[in-house]
Motif scaffolding. Structure first.
Motif, PDB file in Angstrom:
ATOM      1  N   TRP A   1     -32.282  -3.748  16.558  1.00 53.63           N
ATOM      2  CA  TRP A   1     -33.057  -4.994  16.475  1.00 53.63           C
ATOM      3  C   TRP A   1     -33.790  -5.144  15.151  1.00 53.63           C
ATOM      4  CZ3 TRP A   1     -30.346  -4.897  20.591  1.00 53.63           C
ATOM      5  CH2 TRP A   1     -30.119  -6.079  21.266  1.00 53.63           C
ATOM      6  N   ILE A   2     -34.405  -4.057  14.684  1.00 54.66           N
ATOM      7  CA  ILE A   2     -35.132  -4.138  13.414  1.00 54.66           C
ATOM      8  C   ILE A   2     -34.162  -4.235  12.227  1.00 54.66           C
ATOM      9  CG2 ILE A   2     -36.682  -2.871  11.867  1.00 54.66           C
ATOM     10  CD1 ILE A   2     -38.172  -1.894  14.421  1.00 54.66           C
ATOM     11  N   PRO A   3     -33.208  -3.307  12.094  1.00 53.47           N
ATOM     12  CA  PRO A   3     -32.350  -3.390  10.895  1.00 53.47           C
ATOM     13  C   PRO A   3     -31.449  -4.623  10.847  1.00 53.47           C
ATOM     14  CG  PRO A   3     -31.661  -1.579  12.345  1.00 53.47           C
ATOM     15  CD  PRO A   3     -32.978  -2.066  12.839  1.00 53.47           C
ATOM     16  N   LEU A   4     -31.034  -5.132  11.984  1.00 54.56           N
ATOM     17  CA  LEU A   4     -30.164  -6.312  11.974  1.00 54.56           C
ATOM     18  C   LEU A   4     -30.938  -7.599  11.691  1.00 54.56           C
ATOM     19  CD1 LEU A   4     -27.826  -5.459  15.023  1.00 54.56           C
ATOM     20  CD2 LEU A   4     -27.081  -5.726  12.645  1.00 54.56           C
ATOM     21  N   GLY A   5     -32.251  -7.521  11.635  1.00 52.56           N
ATOM     22  CA  GLY A   5     -33.049  -8.729  11.407  1.00 52.56           C
ATOM     23  C   GLY A   5     -32.878  -9.726  12.533  1.00 52.56           C
ATOM     24  N   MET A   6     -32.917  -9.225  13.747  1.00 51.82           N
ATOM     25  CA  MET A   6     -32.679 -10.069  14.919  1.00 51.82           C
ATOM     26  C   MET A   6     -33.693 -11.209  14.969  1.00 51.82           C
ATOM     27  SD  MET A   6     -30.005  -8.862  16.486  1.00 51.82           S
ATOM     28  CE  MET A   6     -29.248  -7.546  17.491  1.00 51.82           C
ATOM     29  N   GLU A   7     -33.281 -12.293  15.605  1.00 50.35           N
ATOM     30  CA  GLU A   7     -34.109 -13.493  15.683  1.00 50.35           C
ATOM     31  C   GLU A   7     -35.213 -13.333  16.723  1.00 50.35           C
ATOM     32  OE1 GLU A   7     -31.204 -16.641  15.015  1.00 50.35           O
ATOM     33  OE2 GLU A   7     -32.478 -17.937  16.243  1.00 50.35           O
ATOM     34  N   ARG A   8     -34.881 -12.645  17.808  1.00 48.93           N
ATOM     35  CA  ARG A   8     -35.823 -12.568  18.924  1.00 48.93           C
ATOM     36  C   ARG A   8     -35.890 -11.154  19.467  1.00 48.93           C
ATOM     37  NH1 ARG A   8     -36.206 -15.945  23.733  1.00 48.93           N
ATOM     38  NH2 ARG A   8     -38.321 -15.287  23.289  1.00 48.93           N
ATOM     39  N   ASP A   9     -37.044 -10.807  20.001  1.00 51.72           N
ATOM     40  CA  ASP A   9     -37.131  -9.596  20.801  1.00 51.72           C
ATOM     41  C   ASP A   9     -36.138  -9.722  21.950  1.00 51.72           C
ATOM     42  OD1 ASP A   9     -39.314  -8.714  19.223  1.00 51.72           O
ATOM     43  OD2 ASP A   9     -40.712  -9.821  20.488  1.00 51.72           O
ATOM     44  N   ALA A  10     -35.603  -8.596  22.370  1.00 52.79           N
ATOM     45  CA  ALA A  10     -34.756  -8.572  23.556  1.00 52.79           C
ATOM     46  C   ALA A  10     -35.498  -7.773  24.633  1.00 52.79           C
ATOM     47  CB  ALA A  10     -33.416  -7.928  23.226  1.00 52.79           C
TER      48      ALA A  10
END
Lengths: 439, 439
Positions: free
Chosen positions: A289-298
């Motif tokens: 989640w952090i390295p991919l620059g995700m849009e939203r918390d999962a």
């Protein structure tokens, strides 16, 4: 209760199962079951006939799943998978209307239908196609919005398997070591003398049944223990997933062939948490989640010990699902970072042993294999997939430079019943993109 | 079980209660109960003696609450309160170390202590002071991080009360109307002939007890119905909060004086949802999270009908709590928007009837009043508060141009036991800021 148990089990535990011998019933179509039009859980309070609850299993029945799959956290305890505070990675958009008209003939069918028509046939909740790193197609239906989160079901396994493979690559986890080296708690279970690799490839020999037409199947004991299903009054069995794993006994030998059993993934999740010293939600946050620059918390469903449900508890946004899937296509690279080592992705894409896969009995997947919790086609395009019950999918087609991610609430649980309308559609879109890359 | 019930009730239902006649026990201090040092829920799985669960009520016991208050969603079903996709509003920072040394004498005490010392005395999890629109003080302890979310308990009531007051200002809800005009389902309950205003000001006459030392108190039936507490085997009572409200009967007349009873707020939450046609999570998103430019999505505990727990189920980030509180201080304006009408804020700040408040029996709050789910001091600074059990607080001091927001996991449930160490501290900081506004 018997019927309910079966319904739940089919829904929850039959990911891509070819073992299921159920005859296909006729279901009301996507339009008739549109959860917004039906009005599930609308009103303060919703009328009783429009309520969806955990306790009575209605959350796992069709057509209620058309709502519940996009509202999982409202039914169960969950842990956040944080995206951190970094910038959101960019997903360039170059939409292509021409894909709507792409036609294909479903497996076993005799007439072609269009890609667009197939979306309703598959009870699609959200679908996104990327080609050469750009979003070329993105649609949402029913209860899912671009901002919403959807349960990934067994697609969760591929996230966990990838994390495990990263730990192996880093040397923290030995693929050839026995499971009991890391998890002495499993010393008296079938998993003790299985290798990490056998667990990840599901070639363990387990006296564990996932027979969805039998309410006494072991699969029910597993989900009751983990809190994925209500427990009957007076229940005195294990109250966590890990405690259940300790009770699984051996049948035959390990390494004899592939059989899809979700308990393997729970062991894999436990291994990942034990070796990394972190709960699964933190692992998924830090690794993806952090390295991919995700849009939203999962978020991930948790049991009463706080353990994330590795076999099927991940809920995430469709675009973030696309980021993960696209990262795999890019050899582990995304958001200007090498998120997963290139060798790990190459190993997954290369797949496992198609001979070993034959014991799985997947009629819709001839010549495929299963490796590190991924499904590998070995077709001309080198396609491979993450697959979840009721139609969740990440489809990577390296030759077409394409990925497709899909969330769905198909009444058909096993992907064996969904593949005929999906795999030819994916190939047809891939072919179109290869034939006309710059539309 | 008897002791557990009492522990839960005290924890969950005694917000700011002066009714509680408990003698203050001695508790291990903040350092000894630091949840990170203790290692609650650490390990895969955590050792049994370090697990915190919903089913066995451990999630509501001290010192376990030092962890659980920052991990609520991992224990219960919750609904997201979306911040939307807009930019995060800026909170300027100009930290002031001088506040640490501010001294005050606790109520009933004979020796001064410093502000900084008081933080541990209060088992503070997070505290933030804003002065003239800038963060001048911000600290986190224990299980709470800047990114984390903490349960607000009865502070939730003030969010709901403000939303209700906005609906009244807009004409959608009539403060003088009977509750059964909007909620015919309550026709046979005590609330039927109460006015909306009486519910909001908690001056209803209810045959409903919140006596935390009595396991047969009505308060337990309320939380069991709403799923805030496990139900005993064979439970056949109501299974939603709203169904419970229908059973509450009248005692005496409405409008005779203030008595703090959480069921009033559940009615208020129901009114807000009925009139707006939206569940509470959406109301809070649209009314506050989106316009305030909140940093993070928040969430609210939901019952089996999907209704948000209006009396105490909100979980949010400390900085977002500060945004809400600062918006109130600014006459409803924040993030370049008039989020709440200025007249609504002025009406809340003006408070209710201090005479009516006397029936509440709050020894630590002489001369105060209660209005629209807010606590109003009527002191020289015109201070008013949102207050939640175990020390949650939003303290607005208009004259000092200051707000303080605090999350805590104080073993003392009722604020009557927390105020002696809090209210003089808040005043001392306010005095310091007024005396030295430009440190």
């Amino acid at each position: 209760m018997r019927l309910s148990l079966v319904a739940l089990a089919v829904a929850m535990l039959a990911p891509a199962s070819g073992v299921m011998a159920q005859t296909a019933p006729t279901w009301p179509d996507a339009a008739a079951t549109d959860p917004v039009a039906v009005g599930w859980m609308v009103g303060s309070p919703p009328p009783p006939e429009r309520r969806i609850r955990f306790e009575d299993l209605s959350f796992m029945r069709f057509p209620q799943i058309r709502w519940s799959f996009s509202h999982w956290r409202e039914l169960l305890p969950t842990a956040e998978i944080s995206r951190g505070d970094g910038p959101v990675s960019v997903l360039p958009v170059a939409l292509r209307d021409d894909l709507n008209a792409v036609t294909f003939t479903p497996m076993g069918g005799d007439a072609p239908i269009t890609w667009e028509q197939s979306l309703a046939e598959n009870y699609t909740d959200g679908i996104l196609v990327m080609h050469r790193g750009r979003i070329v197609y993105e649609r949402y239906f029913g209860a899912l919005t671009p901002h919403g989160q959807h349960i990934a079901h067994s697609v969760t396994k591929s996230f966990v398997g990838t994390a495990a493979a990263m730990l192996i690559a880093e040397g923290g986890l030995d693929r050839d070591a026995r499971v009991d080296r890391y998890l002495p708690e499993l010393a008296d279970s079938a998993f003790a003398d299985a290798t990490v690799g056998q667990v990840l490839d599901m070639t363990t020999g387990l006296a564990y049944t996932e027979v969805y037409t039998d309410p006494n199947s072991d699969a029910f004991a597993f989900v009751r223990a983990g809190g994925m299903m209500p427990r009957p009054p007076g229940y005195d069995g294990p109250t966590t997933s890990y405690d259940y794993l300790k009770t699984v006994q051996k049948a035959g030998e390990h390494g004899q062939g592939f059989t899809y059993k979700s308990v393997n993934t729970e062991v894999a999740g436990w291994l990942v948490s034990r070796v990394s010293g972190k709960p699964l939600d933190e692992v998924l946050s830090e690794r993806f989640w952090i390295p991919l620059g995700m849009e939203r918390d999962a978020y991930i469903q948790v049991d009463s010990s706080g353990a994330g449900y590795a076999a099927g508890g991940l809920n995430l946004q469709l675009r973030d699902f696309a980021r993960f899937c696209e990262m795999m296509r890019n050899g582990g690279r995304f958001n200007d970072r090498q998120v997963v080592p290139e060798a790990v992705v190459a190993d997954i894409a290369a797949g496992g042993d198609p001979e070993a896969f034959k014991t799985g009995g997947y009629a819709t997947l001839p010549g495929w294999s299963y490796h590190n919790q991924w499904w590998v086609s070995h077709n001309a395009d080198g396609a491979y997939m993450a697959r979840g019950v009721h139609g969740q999918a990440c489809y990577v087609d390296p030759r077409a430079e394409m990925i497709i991610v899909r969330f769905a609430s198909n009444p058909r649980a096993g992907n064996a019943l969904i593949d005929p309308m999906s795999l030819p559609a994916y190939q047809a879109v891939a072919d179109r993109l290869m034939a006309a890359p710059e539309h």
